[in-house]
Design a protein around this motif. Structure first.
Motif, PDB file in Angstrom:
ATOM      1  N   ILE A   1       0.842  -1.202   0.000  1.00  0.00           N
ATOM      2  CA  ILE A   1       0.000   0.000   0.000  1.00  0.00           C
ATOM      3  C   ILE A   1       0.874   1.248   0.000  1.00  0.00           C
ATOM      4  N   TRP A   2       1.862   1.271   0.870  1.00  0.00           N
ATOM      5  CA  TRP A   2       2.878   2.333   0.817  1.00  0.00           C
ATOM      6  C   TRP A   2       4.191   1.782   1.365  1.00  0.00           C
ATOM      7  N   LEU A   3       5.287   2.374   0.899  1.00  0.00           N
ATOM      8  CA  LEU A   3       6.628   2.030   1.351  1.00  0.00           C
ATOM      9  C   LEU A   3       7.456   3.306   1.278  1.00  0.00           C
ATOM     10  N   LYS A   4       7.665   3.933   2.442  1.00  0.00           N
ATOM     11  CA  LYS A   4       8.254   5.266   2.484  1.00  0.00           C
ATOM     12  C   LYS A   4       9.494   5.293   3.371  1.00  0.00           C
ATOM     13  N   VAL A   5      10.431   6.138   2.996  1.00  0.00           N
ATOM     14  CA  VAL A   5      11.573   6.428   3.851  1.00  0.00           C
ATOM     15  C   VAL A   5      11.552   7.911   4.180  1.00  0.00           C
ATOM     16  N   GLY A   6      11.837   8.237   5.423  1.00  0.00           N
ATOM     17  CA  GLY A   6      11.824   9.631   5.850  1.00  0.00           C
ATOM     18  C   GLY A   6      12.818   9.861   6.968  1.00  0.00           C
ATOM     19  N   ARG A   7      12.781  11.046   7.508  1.00  0.00           N
ATOM     20  CA  ARG A   7      13.710  11.399   8.582  1.00  0.00           C
ATOM     21  C   ARG A   7      13.272  10.808   9.917  1.00  0.00           C
ATOM     22  N   THR A   8      12.019  10.377  10.009  1.00  0.00           N
ATOM     23  CA  THR A   8      11.521   9.731  11.219  1.00  0.00           C
ATOM     24  C   THR A   8      10.403   8.766  10.851  1.00  0.00           C
ATOM     25  N   ASN A   9      10.273   7.718  11.655  1.00  0.00           N
ATOM     26  CA  ASN A   9       9.100   6.854  11.543  1.00  0.00           C
ATOM     27  C   ASN A   9       8.447   6.680  12.910  1.00  0.00           C
ATOM     28  N   ASN A  10       8.744   7.634  13.819  1.00  0.00           N
ATOM     29  CA  ASN A  10       8.156   7.629  15.155  1.00  0.00           C
ATOM     30  C   ASN A  10       7.085   8.697  15.335  1.00  0.00           C
ATOM     31  N   ASP A  11       7.084   9.693  14.459  1.00  0.00           N
ATOM     32  CA  ASP A  11       6.126  10.792  14.563  1.00  0.00           C
ATOM     33  C   ASP A  11       4.764  10.324  14.049  1.00  0.00           C
TER      34      ASP A  11
ATOM     35  N   TYR B   1      -0.837   7.319   5.738  1.00  0.00           N
ATOM     36  CA  TYR B   1      -2.137   6.630   5.734  1.00  0.00           C
ATOM     37  C   TYR B   1      -3.174   7.422   4.937  1.00  0.00           C
ATOM     38  N   LEU B   2      -3.250   8.718   5.170  1.00  0.00           N
ATOM     39  CA  LEU B   2      -4.249   9.539   4.471  1.00  0.00           C
ATOM     40  C   LEU B   2      -3.974   9.605   2.979  1.00  0.00           C
ATOM     41  N   ASP B   3      -2.718   9.678   2.600  1.00  0.00           N
ATOM     42  CA  ASP B   3      -2.382   9.671   1.173  1.00  0.00           C
ATOM     43  C   ASP B   3      -2.795   8.348   0.534  1.00  0.00           C
ATOM     44  N   ALA B   4      -2.594   7.241   1.254  1.00  0.00           N
ATOM     45  CA  ALA B   4      -2.981   5.936   0.731  1.00  0.00           C
ATOM     46  C   ALA B   4      -4.499   5.816   0.616  1.00  0.00           C
ATOM     47  N   VAL B   5      -5.200   6.320   1.610  1.00  0.00           N
ATOM     48  CA  VAL B   5      -6.674   6.315   1.577  1.00  0.00           C
ATOM     49  C   VAL B   5      -7.172   7.112   0.378  1.00  0.00           C
ATOM     50  N   ASN B   6      -6.529   8.235   0.110  1.00  0.00           N
ATOM     51  CA  ASN B   6      -6.913   9.068  -1.022  1.00  0.00           C
ATOM     52  C   ASN B   6      -6.659   8.355  -2.352  1.00  0.00           C
ATOM     53  N   VAL B   7      -5.516   7.680  -2.469  1.00  0.00           N
ATOM     54  CA  VAL B   7      -5.155   6.990  -3.711  1.00  0.00           C
ATOM     55  C   VAL B   7      -6.050   5.780  -3.960  1.00  0.00           C
ATOM     56  N   HIS B   8      -6.358   5.027  -2.899  1.00  0.00           N
ATOM     57  CA  HIS B   8      -7.093   3.777  -3.055  1.00  0.00           C
ATOM     58  C   HIS B   8      -8.598   3.940  -2.915  1.00  0.00           C
TER      59      HIS B   8
ATOM     60  N   ILE C   1     -14.523   7.200   1.754  1.00  0.00           N
ATOM     61  CA  ILE C   1     -14.388   8.318   2.694  1.00  0.00           C
ATOM     62  C   ILE C   1     -14.814   9.607   2.007  1.00  0.00           C
ATOM     63  N   ASP C   2     -15.570  10.419   2.724  1.00  0.00           N
ATOM     64  CA  ASP C   2     -15.988  11.710   2.206  1.00  0.00           C
ATOM     65  C   ASP C   2     -14.761  12.602   1.994  1.00  0.00           C
ATOM     66  N   LYS C   3     -14.676  13.233   0.833  1.00  0.00           N
ATOM     67  CA  LYS C   3     -13.511  14.050   0.490  1.00  0.00           C
ATOM     68  C   LYS C   3     -13.300  15.198   1.462  1.00  0.00           C
ATOM     69  N   GLU C   4     -14.396  15.808   1.919  1.00  0.00           N
ATOM     70  CA  GLU C   4     -14.264  16.923   2.853  1.00  0.00           C
ATOM     71  C   GLU C   4     -13.679  16.461   4.182  1.00  0.00           C
ATOM     72  N   VAL C   5     -14.113  15.297   4.642  1.00  0.00           N
ATOM     73  CA  VAL C   5     -13.569  14.752   5.883  1.00  0.00           C
ATOM     74  C   VAL C   5     -12.089  14.432   5.717  1.00  0.00           C
ATOM     75  N   LEU C   6     -11.732  13.876   4.558  1.00  0.00           N
ATOM     76  CA  LEU C   6     -10.341  13.525   4.293  1.00  0.00           C
ATOM     77  C   LEU C   6      -9.455  14.764   4.285  1.00  0.00           C
ATOM     78  N   GLU C   7      -9.913  15.830   3.628  1.00  0.00           N
ATOM     79  CA  GLU C   7      -9.126  17.063   3.581  1.00  0.00           C
ATOM     80  C   GLU C   7      -8.996  17.683   4.960  1.00  0.00           C
ATOM     81  N   LEU C   8     -10.049  17.581   5.758  1.00  0.00           N
ATOM     82  CA  LEU C   8      -9.997  18.123   7.116  1.00  0.00           C
ATOM     83  C   LEU C   8      -8.970  17.374   7.951  1.00  0.00           C
ATOM     84  N   CYS C   9      -8.913  16.056   7.783  1.00  0.00           N
ATOM     85  CA  CYS C   9      -7.952  15.245   8.535  1.00  0.00           C
ATOM     86  C   CYS C   9      -6.520  15.543   8.112  1.00  0.00           C
ATOM     87  N   LYS C  10      -6.315  15.880   6.850  1.00  0.00           N
ATOM     88  CA  LYS C  10      -4.961  16.163   6.376  1.00  0.00           C
ATOM     89  C   LYS C  10      -4.354  17.367   7.075  1.00  0.00           C
TER      90      LYS C  10
END
Length: 352
Positions: free
Chosen positions: A124-134, A142-149, A291-300
């Motif tokens: 679903i996603w495989l990301k590298v970043g400066r942290t994976n604890n935040d 998660y939200l980006d994946a929900v939006n894509v799928h 998921i409702d788009k407005e709810v998704l944007e609000l969560c972002k």
């Protein structure tokens, strides 16, 4: 000492071989009861020792022969040195997503987080970043994946860590209108998060083992000390390159052909992307929750946008100056990245 002399000493000490053994019925009952518990994993040596500890007088060979009679399947498995593994089961695509972090490169400032669909095994996603604890960073994945799928899964599973607190809240928020009474984010031990935990072995084999060896080489040569400066320099040189390789690994995995496991109920064969996109071909249901788009944007707005820069802003600006001054291109492989890292580190040490 001769055999005759040994026999004479044994006779003098009144020592003889044991001739009184426990009854066969009592030993059989004990062994049979053990096989009803975790004793089914015991070999004959271990079972013989348990018999002795419980006061039975019995030969080890007798225990070996007894196990062949009462537990032939277990004897066969142990003789072939095969583990009895649990079978994974899922109702269909998006029934459960498994999320976890991969920390083998974390000490170098490269923090990986991934998610896999339990049924299709699609990444679903495989990301590298400066942290994976935040939790806000993981929440953004998660939200980006929900939006894509096009929606959220019915359930999610993750470790008992603070990084999963936000996606657990979001998952339960998106599912608040469902009739299910329990939480739809399942916290648990890593040993139960089997889909993603087993896939990390594939990632290490196909990608991260090389990275671990090459970055360890820098450390052994004294070119990486683990301090903030070296970590930022390494992030500048390698973050984008590693993400490119992770994207490639995910693409190859999602399009490779999976063989079904004959002994596992619900195991499917096919390519993860096809299994995920066309569940009707496998007589299962897609469990995506729109998921409702407005709810998704609000969560972002509650989640951190992925760090645009791979490292601290000051180091990034110095890195751009260094690359421009020496007319360098971004590295296309880890070996070019190492060369740039070594030169950049030497250059910045002279500047400072």
């Amino acid at each position: 000492m001769s055999t005759r002399q040994l026999k004479r000493h044994l006779k003098y000490l009144n020592l003889t071989r044991r001739k009184i053994f426990s009854s066969a019925q009592s030993v059989f009952n004990f062994v049979y009861n053990q096989l009803e518990t975790s004793g089914q994993s015991h070999g004959y040596r271990w079972m013989h020792q348990k018999c002795k500890m419980n006061g039975f007088k019995v030969k080890r060979e007798d225990i070996r022969l007894l196990l062949q009679v009462v537990d032939p399947h277990g004897v066969d498995i142990r003789s072939r040195r095969r583990l009895k593994r649990r079978d994974y089961w899922s109702k269909g695509p998006n029934f459960c997503w498994h999320v976890d972090s991969y920390d083998k490169l974390k000490k170098y400032g490269l923090c990986i987080n991934g998610c896999i669909d339990g049924y299709s095994r699609k990444i679903i996603w495989l990301k590298v970043g400066r942290t994976n604890n935040d939790p806000t960073v993981i929440g953004r994945y998660y939200l980006d994946a929900v939006n894509v799928h096009g929606g959220s899964p019915l359930f999610m599973r993750g470790d008992l860590g603070t990084e999963n607190v936000l996606i657990a809240a979001l998952q339960n928020l998106f599912s608040r209108n469902d009739t299910l009474e329990h939480n739809q984010f399942i916290f648990g031990k890593s040993s139960f998060n089997t889909r993603i935990e087993s896939w990390w072995g594939i990632l290490r084999k196909e990608c991260c083992q090389t990275w671990m060896e090459e970055l360890k080489d820098l450390q052994n040569r004294g070119l990486f000390t683990g301090d903030k400066l070296d970590t930022n320099l390494l992030q500048f040189c390698f973050m984008a390159l590693l993400q490119t390789e992770l994207d490639e690994v995910a693409r190859v995995w999602n399009t490779h052909y999976m063989q079904s496991k004959k002994t596992a109920e619900g195991s499917v064969r096919g390519r993860p992307s096809n299994v995920y996109l066309f569940p009707e071909l496998f007589q299962v249901q897609d469990h995506i929750h729109p998921i409702d788009k407005e709810v998704l944007e609000l969560c972002k707005h509650e989640c951190t946008i992925e760090h645009v820069l791979p490292c601290d802003e000051e180091i990034f600006e110095l890195g751009c100056i260094f690359m421009e001054e020496y007319d360098l291109e971004p590295p296309s492989n880890i070996y070019e990245g190492k060369a740039i890292y070594i030169d950049f580190r030497s250059w910045i040490m002279n500047v400072m």
